[in-house]
Enzyme design. Structure first.
Site: not given
Length: 257
Positions: A132, A145
């Site tokens: 990501s 995350y």
């Protein structure tokens, strides 16, 4: 074309979103695809759609994953399973952090540990890690995350070192915002609410665009390694600049997250 060299694939997170699209694409390219996910009904739908081999397994369960891959010859590993939780470290609890580490990082490491040796022995294979932009750029909240995706960025680089001298390729796909159901799951809102909040009126990449990137990386000649693809919406920029000004006890923030 390297697809001629690859016969089997294992895709995690295949019961939704990018994992579903990638598993479907690899089946269309003629690979036998082992589709791993937690939603058995969705995996059955995917099986009926394109003929994947479904496995209802939580990738955080190392014993179950070990049993699953035992005896399998996997040419392409796609680590796509991922979870996220909203909030900064100040709002995170123990489960939030542990789940993201287990799913986003630990599972991928274990699958690489189990499957890379066979690829090296056969002198052929490809590992694709779906990370990501959060692993490369900082923005508000979601600390675990960010940390786990940054770790998988490093894992992707390190795997090339560990596999050096063999024809094993490693590709990191680093997406920005993609139109998937992750926002609904993270914020525990309906898909309709998430669509209105995050996608309506915006020009967003689709899961098929991520599958395109995977297909491109796998399809290049075996002597070419596509190390990283950063895939963002044209109308999304990574990062920004914020400055805080204190006025007494008040904090005034300027700029965007």
């Amino acid at each position: 074309m390297a697809f001629e060299e690859y016969k089997t694939a294992l895709v995690t997170g295949a019961s939704a979103g990018m994992g579903w699209a990638i598993a479907e694409r690899l089946r269309a390219k003629g690979l036998t695809v082992h589709a791993v996910g937690r939603n058995s009904e969705k995996l059955k739908e995917l099986e009926a759609l394109c003929g994947v081999i479904p496995h209802t397994v939580d990738v955080a369960d190392t014993a179950a994953i070990t049993e699953l891959v035992e005896g399998l010859q996997i040419d392409v590993l796609v680590n796509c399973a991922g979870v996220s939780r909203p909030g900064s470290i100040l709002q995170s609890d123990a489960y939030d952090i542990d789940e993201q580490i287990n799913v986003n990082l630990r599972a991928g490491l274990h699958l690489c540990r189990m499957l890379l040796p066979g690829m090296m022995e056969r002198d052929s294979g490809h590992i694709v890690n779906i990370t990501s932009m959060a692993g490369l750029y900082e923005f508000g909240g979601h600390i675990a995350y960010h940390a786990t995706k940054a770790a998988m960025h490093t894992v992707s680089r390190q795997l090339r070192v560990d596999a050096f001298g063999r024809r094993v390729r490693v590709t990191e796909i680093s997406p920005g915002r993609v139109e998937t159901d992750i926002f609904a799951r993270v914020e525990k809102i309906s898909p309709e609410e998430a669509k209105a909040k995050y996608f309506e009126g915006m020009e967003m990449p689709q899961t098929s665009d991520v599958a395109d990137a995977v297909e491109y990386a796998l399809g290049t000649p075996q002597y070419v390694n596509i190390g990283m693809i950063e895939l963002l919406p044209t109308l999304q920029v990574p990062g920004g600049l914020r400055t805080a000004k204190r006025v007494g006890d008040d904090v005034i923030l300027t700029g965007n997250k």
